[in-house]
Motif scaffolding. Structure first.
Motif, PDB file in Angstrom:
ATOM      1  N   GLN A  59      -3.505   6.627  -2.050  1.00 30.82           N
ATOM      2  CA  GLN A  59      -3.938   5.679  -2.020  1.00 30.82           C
ATOM      3  C   GLN A  59      -4.437   5.587  -3.447  1.00 30.82           C
ATOM      4  O   GLN A  59      -4.630   4.342  -4.503  1.00 30.82           O
ATOM      5  CB  GLN A  59      -5.407   4.877  -1.456  1.00 30.82           C
ATOM      6  CG  GLN A  59      -5.182   4.280  -0.170  1.00 30.82           C
ATOM      7  CD  GLN A  59      -6.394   4.302   0.866  1.00 30.82           C
ATOM      8  OE1 GLN A  59      -6.859   5.162   1.073  1.00 30.82           O
ATOM      9  NE2 GLN A  59      -6.354   3.406   2.049  1.00 30.82           N
ATOM     10  N   ARG A  60      -5.150   6.955  -3.207  1.00 31.50           N
ATOM     11  CA  ARG A  60      -5.796   7.267  -5.336  1.00 31.50           C
ATOM     12  C   ARG A  60      -4.972   7.018  -6.128  1.00 31.50           C
ATOM     13  O   ARG A  60      -4.519   5.708  -7.479  1.00 31.50           O
ATOM     14  CB  ARG A  60      -5.540   8.860  -5.278  1.00 31.50           C
ATOM     15  CG  ARG A  60      -6.668   9.000  -6.936  1.00 31.50           C
ATOM     16  CD  ARG A  60      -7.195  10.162  -6.343  1.00 31.50           C
ATOM     17  NE  ARG A  60      -8.386  10.160  -5.872  1.00 31.50           N
ATOM     18  CZ  ARG A  60      -8.257  11.119  -4.691  1.00 31.50           C
ATOM     19  NH1 ARG A  60      -7.461  11.930  -4.211  1.00 31.50           N
ATOM     20  NH2 ARG A  60      -9.353  11.236  -3.728  1.00 31.50           N
ATOM     21  N   LYS A  61      -3.249   7.384  -5.941  1.00 32.71           N
ATOM     22  CA  LYS A  61      -2.240   6.911  -6.991  1.00 32.71           C
ATOM     23  C   LYS A  61      -1.566   5.753  -7.058  1.00 32.71           C
ATOM     24  O   LYS A  61      -1.345   4.733  -8.774  1.00 32.71           O
ATOM     25  CB  LYS A  61      -0.754   7.274  -6.525  1.00 32.71           C
ATOM     26  CG  LYS A  61      -1.122   8.903  -6.975  1.00 32.71           C
ATOM     27  CD  LYS A  61       0.635   9.777  -6.233  1.00 32.71           C
ATOM     28  CE  LYS A  61       0.482  11.341  -6.287  1.00 32.71           C
ATOM     29  NZ  LYS A  61       1.197  12.087  -6.164  1.00 32.71           N
ATOM     30  N   VAL A  62      -1.807   4.846  -6.001  1.00 25.41           N
ATOM     31  CA  VAL A  62      -1.832   3.353  -6.262  1.00 25.41           C
ATOM     32  C   VAL A  62      -2.740   2.383  -7.700  1.00 25.41           C
ATOM     33  O   VAL A  62      -2.197   1.683  -8.211  1.00 25.41           O
ATOM     34  CB  VAL A  62      -1.339   2.873  -4.764  1.00 25.41           C
ATOM     35  CG1 VAL A  62      -2.074   1.114  -4.800  1.00 25.41           C
ATOM     36  CG2 VAL A  62      -0.148   3.272  -4.025  1.00 25.41           C
ATOM     37  N   ILE A  63      -3.582   3.090  -6.842  1.00 29.13           N
ATOM     38  CA  ILE A  63      -4.850   2.467  -7.480  1.00 29.13           C
ATOM     39  C   ILE A  63      -5.171   2.343  -9.397  1.00 29.13           C
ATOM     40  O   ILE A  63      -5.416   1.806 -10.152  1.00 29.13           O
ATOM     41  CB  ILE A  63      -6.657   2.319  -7.169  1.00 29.13           C
ATOM     42  CG1 ILE A  63      -6.365   1.903  -5.795  1.00 29.13           C
ATOM     43  CG2 ILE A  63      -7.399   2.170  -7.792  1.00 29.13           C
ATOM     44  CD1 ILE A  63      -7.510   2.790  -4.529  1.00 29.13           C
ATOM     45  N   GLN A  64      -4.657   3.684  -9.630  1.00 24.52           N
ATOM     46  CA  GLN A  64      -4.125   3.794 -10.852  1.00 24.52           C
ATOM     47  C   GLN A  64      -3.223   3.462 -11.406  1.00 24.52           C
ATOM     48  O   GLN A  64      -2.915   3.491 -12.640  1.00 24.52           O
ATOM     49  CB  GLN A  64      -3.659   5.886 -11.001  1.00 24.52           C
ATOM     50  CG  GLN A  64      -5.460   6.588 -10.833  1.00 24.52           C
ATOM     51  CD  GLN A  64      -5.362   7.753 -10.404  1.00 24.52           C
ATOM     52  OE1 GLN A  64      -4.448   8.358 -10.838  1.00 24.52           O
ATOM     53  NE2 GLN A  64      -6.539   8.610 -10.502  1.00 24.52           N
ATOM     54  N   ARG A  65      -1.815   2.749 -11.010  1.00 28.28           N
ATOM     55  CA  ARG A  65      -1.174   2.268 -11.485  1.00 28.28           C
ATOM     56  C   ARG A  65      -1.602   0.751 -12.278  1.00 28.28           C
ATOM     57  O   ARG A  65      -2.702   0.663 -12.152  1.00 28.28           O
ATOM     58  CB  ARG A  65      -0.101   1.468 -10.158  1.00 28.28           C
ATOM     59  CG  ARG A  65       0.363   2.724  -9.493  1.00 28.28           C
ATOM     60  CD  ARG A  65       1.398   1.991  -8.982  1.00 28.28           C
ATOM     61  NE  ARG A  65       2.097   2.862  -7.989  1.00 28.28           N
ATOM     62  CZ  ARG A  65       2.858   2.378  -6.965  1.00 28.28           C
ATOM     63  NH1 ARG A  65       2.841   0.933  -6.428  1.00 28.28           N
ATOM     64  NH2 ARG A  65       3.787   3.472  -5.703  1.00 28.28           N
ATOM     65  N   LYS A  66      -1.370   0.840 -13.422  1.00 33.16           N
ATOM     66  CA  LYS A  66      -1.260  -0.108 -14.531  1.00 33.16           C
ATOM     67  C   LYS A  66      -2.254  -1.325 -14.390  1.00 33.16           C
ATOM     68  O   LYS A  66      -2.938  -1.670 -15.022  1.00 33.16           O
ATOM     69  CB  LYS A  66      -0.824  -0.042 -15.565  1.00 33.16           C
ATOM     70  CG  LYS A  66      -0.696   1.045 -16.922  1.00 33.16           C
ATOM     71  CD  LYS A  66       0.917   1.441 -17.657  1.00 33.16           C
ATOM     72  CE  LYS A  66       1.285   2.324 -18.294  1.00 33.16           C
ATOM     73  NZ  LYS A  66       1.692   1.511 -20.129  1.00 33.16           N
ATOM     74  N   HIS A  67      -1.725  -1.791 -13.180  1.00 35.81           N
ATOM     75  CA  HIS A  67      -1.571  -3.366 -12.819  1.00 35.81           C
ATOM     76  C   HIS A  67      -2.706  -3.215 -11.695  1.00 35.81           C
ATOM     77  O   HIS A  67      -3.490  -4.367 -11.661  1.00 35.81           O
ATOM     78  CB  HIS A  67       0.005  -4.048 -12.004  1.00 35.81           C
ATOM     79  CG  HIS A  67       0.604  -3.264 -10.937  1.00 35.81           C
ATOM     80  ND1 HIS A  67       1.168  -3.024 -11.177  1.00 35.81           N
ATOM     81  CD2 HIS A  67       0.321  -3.627  -9.736  1.00 35.81           C
ATOM     82  CE1 HIS A  67       1.328  -1.891  -9.596  1.00 35.81           C
ATOM     83  NE2 HIS A  67       0.579  -2.502  -9.437  1.00 35.81           N
ATOM     84  N   PHE A  68      -2.976  -1.878 -11.662  1.00 37.18           N
ATOM     85  CA  PHE A  68      -4.365  -2.336 -10.945  1.00 37.18           C
ATOM     86  C   PHE A  68      -5.596  -2.018 -11.461  1.00 37.18           C
ATOM     87  O   PHE A  68      -6.322  -2.071 -11.341  1.00 37.18           O
ATOM     88  CB  PHE A  68      -4.146  -1.592  -9.902  1.00 37.18           C
ATOM     89  CG  PHE A  68      -3.947  -1.515  -8.141  1.00 37.18           C
ATOM     90  CD1 PHE A  68      -4.322  -2.488  -7.326  1.00 37.18           C
ATOM     91  CD2 PHE A  68      -2.342  -1.190  -8.621  1.00 37.18           C
ATOM     92  CE1 PHE A  68      -3.731  -3.436  -6.222  1.00 37.18           C
ATOM     93  CE2 PHE A  68      -1.650  -1.545  -6.927  1.00 37.18           C
ATOM     94  CZ  PHE A  68      -1.616  -2.698  -6.352  1.00 37.18           C
ATOM     95  N   VAL A  69      -5.593  -1.215 -12.454  1.00 32.91           N
ATOM     96  CA  VAL A  69      -6.929  -0.867 -13.533  1.00 32.91           C
ATOM     97  C   VAL A  69      -6.494  -2.108 -14.485  1.00 32.91           C
ATOM     98  O   VAL A  69      -6.020  -2.632 -15.059  1.00 32.91           O
ATOM     99  CB  VAL A  69      -6.132  -0.181 -14.639  1.00 32.91           C
ATOM    100  CG1 VAL A  69      -7.353   0.439 -15.577  1.00 32.91           C
ATOM    101  CG2 VAL A  69      -5.879   1.820 -12.815  1.00 32.91           C
ATOM    102  N   ARG A  70      -8.042  -2.142 -14.851  1.00 33.34           N
ATOM    103  CA  ARG A  70      -8.501  -3.939 -15.908  1.00 33.34           C
ATOM    104  C   ARG A  70      -8.786  -3.149 -17.545  1.00 33.34           C
ATOM    105  O   ARG A  70      -8.598  -2.165 -17.241  1.00 33.34           O
ATOM    106  CB  ARG A  70      -9.551  -4.228 -15.589  1.00 33.34           C
ATOM    107  CG  ARG A  70      -9.328  -4.607 -13.841  1.00 33.34           C
ATOM    108  CD  ARG A  70     -10.490  -6.352 -14.005  1.00 33.34           C
ATOM    109  NE  ARG A  70     -10.230  -6.179 -12.176  1.00 33.34           N
ATOM    110  CZ  ARG A  70     -10.789  -7.877 -12.076  1.00 33.34           C
ATOM    111  NH1 ARG A  70     -11.768  -8.662 -12.747  1.00 33.34           N
ATOM    112  NH2 ARG A  70     -10.287  -7.856 -10.352  1.00 33.34           N
TER     113      ARG A  70
END
Length: 70
Positions: A59-70
């Motif tokens: 989950q941490r890796k998915v959240i850190q993806r560019k399209h999840f980070v504002r």
């Protein structure tokens, strides 16, 4: 701490690193099934903890993806 105890702690630390690496790479469904169906309560707790750890890491890796980070 004598040398033997220090060596044991180092071995445990290295083994734990290997176990966590394997958990990160494991099939989450298989880990969950082991946690659910293990008869030994101690082993069941370990499998549950490994499942939670692996899920958290993914989950941490998915959240850190560019399209999840504002």
């Amino acid at each position: 701490m004598n040398n033997t105890k220090g060596t044991v702690i180092l071995m445990i630390d290295q083994t734990l690193d290997e176990i966590l690496k394997l958990a990160r790479e494991a099939d989450l469904e298989k880990l969950m099934n082991r946690a659910l169906y293990e008869k030994d309560p101690s082993k069941q707790a370990v499998f549950k903890s490994l499942y939670d750890y692996a899920l958290d890491e993914r989950q941490r890796k998915v959240i850190q993806r560019k399209h999840f980070v504002r």
